[in-house]
Enzyme design. Structure first.
Site, mmCIF file in Angstrom:
data_model
loop_
_atom_site.group_PDB
_atom_site.id
_atom_site.type_symbol
_atom_site.label_atom_id
_atom_site.label_comp_id
_atom_site.label_asym_id
_atom_site.label_seq_id
_atom_site.Cartn_x
_atom_site.Cartn_y
_atom_site.Cartn_z
ATOM 1 N N LYS A 1 -9.675 -4.752 -24.723
ATOM 2 C CA LYS A 1 -8.803 -4.222 -25.575
ATOM 3 C C LYS A 1 -8.409 -4.659 -26.761
ATOM 4 O O LYS A 1 -8.493 -5.716 -26.901
ATOM 5 C CB LYS A 1 -7.499 -3.930 -24.682
ATOM 6 C CG LYS A 1 -6.483 -2.724 -24.769
ATOM 7 C CD LYS A 1 -7.062 -1.595 -24.087
ATOM 8 C CE LYS A 1 -6.106 -0.259 -24.125
ATOM 9 N NZ LYS A 1 -6.502 0.688 -23.206
HETATM 10 N N1 GLU Z 1 -8.198 3.623 -23.973
HETATM 11 C C1 GLU Z 1 -8.894 4.485 -22.488
HETATM 12 C C2 GLU Z 1 -8.350 3.785 -21.325
HETATM 13 O O1 GLU Z 1 -7.370 2.959 -21.370
HETATM 14 C C3 GLU Z 1 -10.216 4.666 -22.794
HETATM 15 C C4 GLU Z 1 -11.186 3.276 -22.705
HETATM 16 C C5 GLU Z 1 -12.716 3.560 -23.142
HETATM 17 O O2 GLU Z 1 -13.011 4.596 -22.902
HETATM 18 O O3 GLU Z 1 -13.326 2.489 -23.334
HETATM 19 O O4 GLU Z 1 -8.847 3.819 -20.435
#
Ligand code: GLU
Length: 428
Positions: free
Chosen positions: A118
């Protein structure tokens, strides 16, 4: 300046609102059930890599401003790290750590060949021009690109980032490596190798999760009243899809306030109004309700789809829903979990309920690497299969261990990563 290091932060955290601690507490409970040895627990709980970068940006008024950005790679045992990048004023390292760990468990719950990562940048995108956001995104990308790549770490949108942000990341990365690399990010515009169905995928996954949970509670969509906290990519689209399936959506919210109509909102009209005016306030045919009160409105299903720490020890007693479907990451604090369990409220946890987004991100990555693109029907039916299978598996594990769906999902996810870790062995 760039620093890398190994996190030990989980040892220092103490409060209810620290999402990394919330993750770590649930991790401990699930690890006890799995009988994991202390060494393996330490490996799986601790982020593999944390990168913190200073990002200088030339602002429109010609001043130079330095922003702080992070990318945390929690675990890459199952494959390249996967997870969004958020832009927000309150981004902090513990939050990004927690979100990256949740991505590891989320990818594992739905069986994707990805680890968890993240990113975040501390900034207020509402106060920045498009040019400033582009320069921030490109410089942040250049600063973290040593650890990115289709086989290393693949970002995606999260709070306040979108398909355009991903296009800038893809272009910056591609310009540096001297070839177009569409698979370095997902959630891109369709013209740049995005996937049909990706934009709606998280909301669609929330709808599927709610449907599967309601089946178990013996409830039908047409008899079900739903309160949705949020109105964006997750809450707004989730509400729209559920409205089409015959659910009664009685409330939606944005950062300024909530609107409520006990007889049901006309969700397409609400979203049109929001797109036009920039806020829900003033929507005719609904009463205005403060956001704190929204969560306590009478309803069958509550969908927190905004941010972390919204269902807490302070308001959990006042929540009336029978079912909570977590569209957001980390909306329920750890102390609130046990209160909901004792009251018999079913909670479909974030790492299962909102996994539709990363699942279609996986489809996008696969399509980019094949150079062959699927129809929306194929994307949606594969998403449906994966979400239903994951729900059934989590439900089965939860029943077997006599635990909540949350702890069941952690047991399922951690067990899978632990198994792969043991098969691969530790590199010495
Ligand atoms: N930000 C989204 C989540 O928290 C999508 C993450 C992604 O598609 O890699 O799941």
């Amino acid at each position: 300046m760039t620093t890398t290091g190994t996190a030990t932060a989980h040892q220092e955290l103490t409060d209810e609102f620290n999402p990394f601690l919330a993750m770590a507490k649930r991790f401990e409970i699930a690890s006890d059930r799995l009988g994991l040895d202390p060494g393996l627990r330490d490996v799986l709980r601790t982020p593999d890599r944390e990168l913190s970068v200073s990002v200088p940006v030339l602002m429109d008024d010609k001043t130079l401003k330095v922003f702080t950005g992070y990318r945390v790679q929690h675990n890459w045992v199952l494959g390249p790290c996967k997870g969004g990048i958020r832009f927000a004023p309150d981004v902090n390292l513990d939050e990004v750590r927690a979100l990256s760990a949740w991505m590891t468990w989320k990818c594992s719950v739905v069986g994707l060949p990805f680890g968890g990562g993240k990113g975040g940048v501390i900034c207020d995108p509402r106060e920045m021009s498009k040019g400033e956001l582009e320069r921030l995104t490109r410089r942040y990308t250049a600063s973290i690109m040593d650890i990115l790549g289709p086989d290393r770490d693949v970002p995606a949108p999260d709070m306040n980032t979108n398909a355009q942000t991903m296009a800038w990341i893809m272009d910056t990365y591609s310009m540096h490596v001297r070839s177009t690399q569409t698979a370095v990010v997902t959630g891109k515009p369709l013209a740049l190798g995005g996937s049909l169905g990706r934009h709606e995928a998280t909301g669609r996954g929330v709808m599927i999760s709610a449907r599967e949970a309601l089946k178990r509670l013996g409830m039908r969509p047409e008899d079900t009243k739903v309160v949705v906290q949020g109105s964006g990519n997750v809450g707004g689209i989730g509400a729209l899809l559920m409205h089409r399936e015959g659910y009664t959506i009685t409330s939606l919210s944005d950062m300024y306030g909530s609107i409520h109509n006990p007889n049901g909102l006309d969700v397409p009209n609400v979203l049109e109004f929001l797109a036009e005016k920039g806020k829900l306030e003033g929507f005719p045919d609904a009463e205005a309700v403060p956001n704190a009160v929204q969560l306590e409105l009478p309803c069958d299903v509550l969908i927190p789809a905004a941010t972390e720490n919204t269902i807490t020890s302070k308001n959990v007693d006042k929540i009336k829903a029978k079912l909570i479907v977590e569209g957001a990451n980390g909306p329920t604090t750890f102390p609130a979990d046990s209160v909901l369990d004792e009251r018999g409220v079913m909670v479909v946890p974030d790492i299962l309920a909102n996994a539709g987004g990363v699942t279609v991100s996986y489809f996008e990555w696969v399509q980019d690497r094949m150079g062959y693109f699927w129809t929306e029907e194929v994307v949606n039916s594969r998403l449906e299969q994966i979400m239903v299978k994951a729900f059934d598996e989590v439900d089965e594990v939860a029943k077997k261990h006599d635990v909540s769906l949350r702890i069941g999902s952690y047991i399922h996810a951690i067990g899978r990563v632990a198994e792969v870790y043991q098969l691969r062995g530790s590199f010495a």
